[in-house]
Design a protein around this motif. Sequence first.
Motif, PDB file in Angstrom:
ATOM      1  N   VAL A 176       0.847  -1.187   0.000  1.00 31.01           N
ATOM      2  CA  VAL A 176       0.000   0.000   0.000  1.00 31.01           C
ATOM      3  C   VAL A 176       0.888   1.244   0.000  1.00 31.01           C
ATOM      4  O   VAL A 176       2.085   1.176   0.287  1.00 31.01           O
ATOM      5  N   ARG A 177       0.271   2.361  -0.284  1.00 31.92           N
ATOM      6  CA  ARG A 177       0.978   3.637  -0.259  1.00 31.92           C
ATOM      7  C   ARG A 177       0.369   4.552   0.792  1.00 31.92           C
ATOM      8  O   ARG A 177      -0.839   4.558   0.990  1.00 31.92           O
ATOM      9  N   GLY A 178       1.247   5.295   1.427  1.00 28.77           N
ATOM     10  CA  GLY A 178       0.793   6.256   2.430  1.00 28.77           C
ATOM     11  C   GLY A 178       1.217   7.658   2.024  1.00 28.77           C
ATOM     12  O   GLY A 178       2.301   7.861   1.469  1.00 28.77           O
ATOM     13  N   LEU A 179       0.361   8.628   2.300  1.00 27.34           N
ATOM     14  CA  LEU A 179       0.600  10.011   1.904  1.00 27.34           C
ATOM     15  C   LEU A 179       0.683  10.903   3.130  1.00 27.34           C
ATOM     16  O   LEU A 179      -0.079  10.750   4.084  1.00 27.34           O
ATOM     17  N   ALA A 228      14.049  19.329   8.827  1.00 29.81           N
ATOM     18  CA  ALA A 228      13.458  19.417  10.162  1.00 29.81           C
ATOM     19  C   ALA A 228      12.101  18.727  10.251  1.00 29.81           C
ATOM     20  O   ALA A 228      11.690  18.288  11.330  1.00 29.81           O
ATOM     21  N   ILE A 229      11.400  18.608   9.140  1.00 27.38           N
ATOM     22  CA  ILE A 229      10.061  18.007   9.161  1.00 27.38           C
ATOM     23  C   ILE A 229      10.024  16.632   8.506  1.00 27.38           C
ATOM     24  O   ILE A 229       8.982  15.975   8.532  1.00 27.38           O
ATOM     25  N   LYS A 230      11.126  16.196   7.909  1.00 25.81           N
ATOM     26  CA  LYS A 230      11.137  14.905   7.217  1.00 25.81           C
ATOM     27  C   LYS A 230      10.757  13.730   8.118  1.00 25.81           C
ATOM     28  O   LYS A 230       9.884  12.927   7.752  1.00 25.81           O
ATOM     29  N   PRO A 231      11.384  13.541   9.299  1.00 29.08           N
ATOM     30  CA  PRO A 231      11.060  12.363  10.120  1.00 29.08           C
ATOM     31  C   PRO A 231       9.582  12.269  10.474  1.00 29.08           C
ATOM     32  O   PRO A 231       8.974  11.195  10.370  1.00 29.08           O
ATOM     33  N   ALA A 232       9.002  13.380  10.896  1.00 31.24           N
ATOM     34  CA  ALA A 232       7.593  13.368  11.291  1.00 31.24           C
ATOM     35  C   ALA A 232       6.692  13.056  10.094  1.00 31.24           C
ATOM     36  O   ALA A 232       5.688  12.347  10.217  1.00 31.24           O
ATOM     37  N   MET A 233       7.052  13.561   8.923  1.00 33.08           N
ATOM     38  CA  MET A 233       6.225  13.319   7.749  1.00 33.08           C
ATOM     39  C   MET A 233       6.326  11.875   7.270  1.00 33.08           C
ATOM     40  O   MET A 233       5.335  11.287   6.827  1.00 33.08           O
ATOM     41  N   VAL A 234       7.522  11.282   7.356  1.00 30.92           N
ATOM     42  CA  VAL A 234       7.668   9.871   6.986  1.00 30.92           C
ATOM     43  C   VAL A 234       6.839   8.998   7.927  1.00 30.92           C
ATOM     44  O   VAL A 234       6.174   8.055   7.492  1.00 30.92           O
ATOM     45  N   THR A 288       3.707   6.598   6.899  1.00 35.01           N
ATOM     46  CA  THR A 288       3.696   5.174   7.246  1.00 35.01           C
ATOM     47  C   THR A 288       2.408   4.812   7.985  1.00 35.01           C
ATOM     48  O   THR A 288       1.815   3.754   7.740  1.00 35.01           O
ATOM     49  N   ARG A 289       1.954   5.694   8.877  1.00 34.41           N
ATOM     50  CA  ARG A 289       0.684   5.454   9.573  1.00 34.41           C
ATOM     51  C   ARG A 289      -0.473   5.438   8.579  1.00 34.41           C
ATOM     52  O   ARG A 289      -1.403   4.639   8.695  1.00 34.41           O
ATOM     53  N   ASP A 290      -0.413   6.321   7.609  1.00 29.56           N
ATOM     54  CA  ASP A 290      -1.456   6.361   6.590  1.00 29.56           C
ATOM     55  C   ASP A 290      -1.463   5.071   5.775  1.00 29.56           C
ATOM     56  O   ASP A 290      -2.530   4.539   5.440  1.00 29.56           O
ATOM     57  N   ALA A 291      -0.274   4.545   5.486  1.00 32.19           N
ATOM     58  CA  ALA A 291      -0.170   3.283   4.754  1.00 32.19           C
ATOM     59  C   ALA A 291      -0.737   2.128   5.573  1.00 32.19           C
ATOM     60  O   ALA A 291      -1.439   1.256   5.054  1.00 32.19           O
ATOM     61  N   ARG A 292      -0.445   2.095   6.885  1.00 29.38           N
ATOM     62  CA  ARG A 292      -0.968   1.028   7.738  1.00 29.38           C
ATOM     63  C   ARG A 292      -2.496   1.083   7.798  1.00 29.38           C
ATOM     64  O   ARG A 292      -3.167   0.043   7.802  1.00 29.38           O
ATOM     65  N   ASP A 315       7.059  31.786  -7.073  1.00 26.79           N
ATOM     66  CA  ASP A 315       6.766  33.169  -6.719  1.00 26.79           C
ATOM     67  C   ASP A 315       5.689  33.303  -5.649  1.00 26.79           C
ATOM     68  O   ASP A 315       5.113  34.367  -5.480  1.00 26.79           O
ATOM     69  N   THR A 316       5.424  32.244  -4.923  1.00 25.25           N
ATOM     70  CA  THR A 316       4.531  32.320  -3.761  1.00 25.25           C
ATOM     71  C   THR A 316       5.234  31.734  -2.538  1.00 25.25           C
ATOM     72  O   THR A 316       5.905  30.703  -2.645  1.00 25.25           O
ATOM     73  N   PRO A 317       5.100  32.370  -1.382  1.00 20.56           N
ATOM     74  CA  PRO A 317       5.715  31.823  -0.173  1.00 20.56           C
ATOM     75  C   PRO A 317       4.892  30.712   0.473  1.00 20.56           C
ATOM     76  O   PRO A 317       5.350  30.060   1.409  1.00 20.56           O
ATOM     77  N   LEU A 318       3.679  30.492  -0.022  1.00 19.93           N
ATOM     78  CA  LEU A 318       2.799  29.477   0.549  1.00 19.93           C
ATOM     79  C   LEU A 318       3.048  28.155  -0.167  1.00 19.93           C
ATOM     80  O   LEU A 318       2.704  28.001  -1.344  1.00 19.93           O
ATOM     81  N   LYS A 319       3.644  27.207   0.551  1.00 18.28           N
ATOM     82  CA  LYS A 319       4.076  25.955  -0.056  1.00 18.28           C
ATOM     83  C   LYS A 319       3.341  24.762   0.557  1.00 18.28           C
ATOM     84  O   LYS A 319       2.797  24.837   1.663  1.00 18.28           O
ATOM     85  N   LYS A 320       3.378  23.655  -0.181  1.00 18.25           N
ATOM     86  CA  LYS A 320       2.872  22.379   0.323  1.00 18.25           C
ATOM     87  C   LYS A 320       3.965  21.333   0.134  1.00 18.25           C
ATOM     88  O   LYS A 320       4.430  21.105  -0.981  1.00 18.25           O
ATOM     89  N   VAL A 321       4.372  20.714   1.238  1.00 19.30           N
ATOM     90  CA  VAL A 321       5.366  19.643   1.181  1.00 19.30           C
ATOM     91  C   VAL A 321       4.619  18.315   1.131  1.00 19.30           C
ATOM     92  O   VAL A 321       3.661  18.100   1.882  1.00 19.30           O
ATOM     93  N   ARG A 322       5.083  17.411   0.275  1.00 18.03           N
ATOM     94  CA  ARG A 322       4.360  16.158   0.045  1.00 18.03           C
ATOM     95  C   ARG A 322       5.343  15.004  -0.075  1.00 18.03           C
ATOM     96  O   ARG A 322       6.396  15.138  -0.685  1.00 18.03           O
ATOM     97  N   VAL A 323       4.988  13.862   0.532  1.00 14.65           N
ATOM     98  CA  VAL A 323       5.798  12.649   0.385  1.00 14.65           C
ATOM     99  C   VAL A 323       4.874  11.441   0.354  1.00 14.65           C
ATOM    100  O   VAL A 323       3.839  11.402   1.029  1.00 14.65           O
ATOM    101  N   VAL A 324       5.238  10.453  -0.452  1.00 18.66           N
ATOM    102  CA  VAL A 324       4.486   9.197  -0.567  1.00 18.66           C
ATOM    103  C   VAL A 324       5.427   8.053  -0.226  1.00 18.66           C
ATOM    104  O   VAL A 324       6.536   7.979  -0.754  1.00 18.66           O
ATOM    105  N   THR A 325       5.007   7.178   0.675  1.00 21.86           N
ATOM    106  CA  THR A 325       5.789   5.992   1.015  1.00 21.86           C
ATOM    107  C   THR A 325       5.056   4.744   0.502  1.00 21.86           C
ATOM    108  O   THR A 325       3.824   4.695   0.484  1.00 21.86           O
ATOM    109  N   THR A 326       5.825   3.746   0.106  1.00 21.14           N
ATOM    110  CA  THR A 326       5.269   2.467  -0.328  1.00 21.14           C
ATOM    111  C   THR A 326       5.688   1.407   0.685  1.00 21.14           C
ATOM    112  O   THR A 326       6.883   1.216   0.912  1.00 21.14           O
ATOM    113  N   VAL A 327       4.717   0.759   1.309  1.00 24.61           N
ATOM    114  CA  VAL A 327       4.990  -0.182   2.394  1.00 24.61           C
ATOM    115  C   VAL A 327       4.349  -1.533   2.083  1.00 24.61           C
ATOM    116  O   VAL A 327       3.191  -1.604   1.666  1.00 24.61           O
TER     117      VAL A 327
END
Length: 231
Positions: free
Chosen positions: A39-42, A159-165, A169-173, A214-226
């Motif tokens: 499965v994949r988690g987002l 700084a936010i990578k560990p928490a997002m991974v 993973t919780r989303d994948a579970r 050209d916008t300071p408002l960003k969205k960080v996104r990662v997908v894990t495959t478990v």
Amino acid sequence: MRSGLVPAAALVAVGLIVGGYLLGDGLTRARHADRSVTVRGLAERNVTADLAVWTLNYSEQGTDAAQVQAAIDRDTQTIRAFFTQLGFPADALTAAGAGANQNYMNGVQTVTINQRLQLRTTDIARARRAVARQFDLVRQGVVLQEGSGISYSFTRLNAIKPAMVAEATRDARAAAEQFAKDSDTGVGGIKSASQGYFSIEARDGEQSGYGVADTPLKKVRVVTTVDFYLD
């Protein structure tokens, strides 16, 4: 002799039964160990850029080199004064390149001088106010050329990578548990996992290309495959 063969035969029979049981049990466990679901988690997180870089390209043109140089110097002073009035320190603005060329038409020399200044700041709110007032420079005679523009970046990804991974993973579970529930089984441990790359996109509007930087408002996104074991 015949009486001695009976116990031996019994022992062999017991051994075959036990061996067959263990072999069958081993095959069953092996088949169970092979049961898994992939499965994949987002994970997504809205962030605000922490670095702004504004490059300002401007030029002056004329037939007298000294007058053109004087005009470009006035433009430079006007730009520096503009940022000083907005509260930026002097070292926030640095020279980023210059160039000059001469052309002759009908025996008349034309001189063009190009100048580039770059603002680099972590004061995002102040940078946005500066961009909103950029036409003040035009009113004072500074014409910004093509290639002038501000770019916002988010530099604290580590700084936010560990928490997002962990969140992905919780989303994948959760997805695996839903699959297991529908299949009348349970979810075990992780068999294998792979982390996708982190992407930083514009929070609103286009997902790539124009408008992302050209916008300071960003969205960080990662997908894990478990790959989870199934009980």
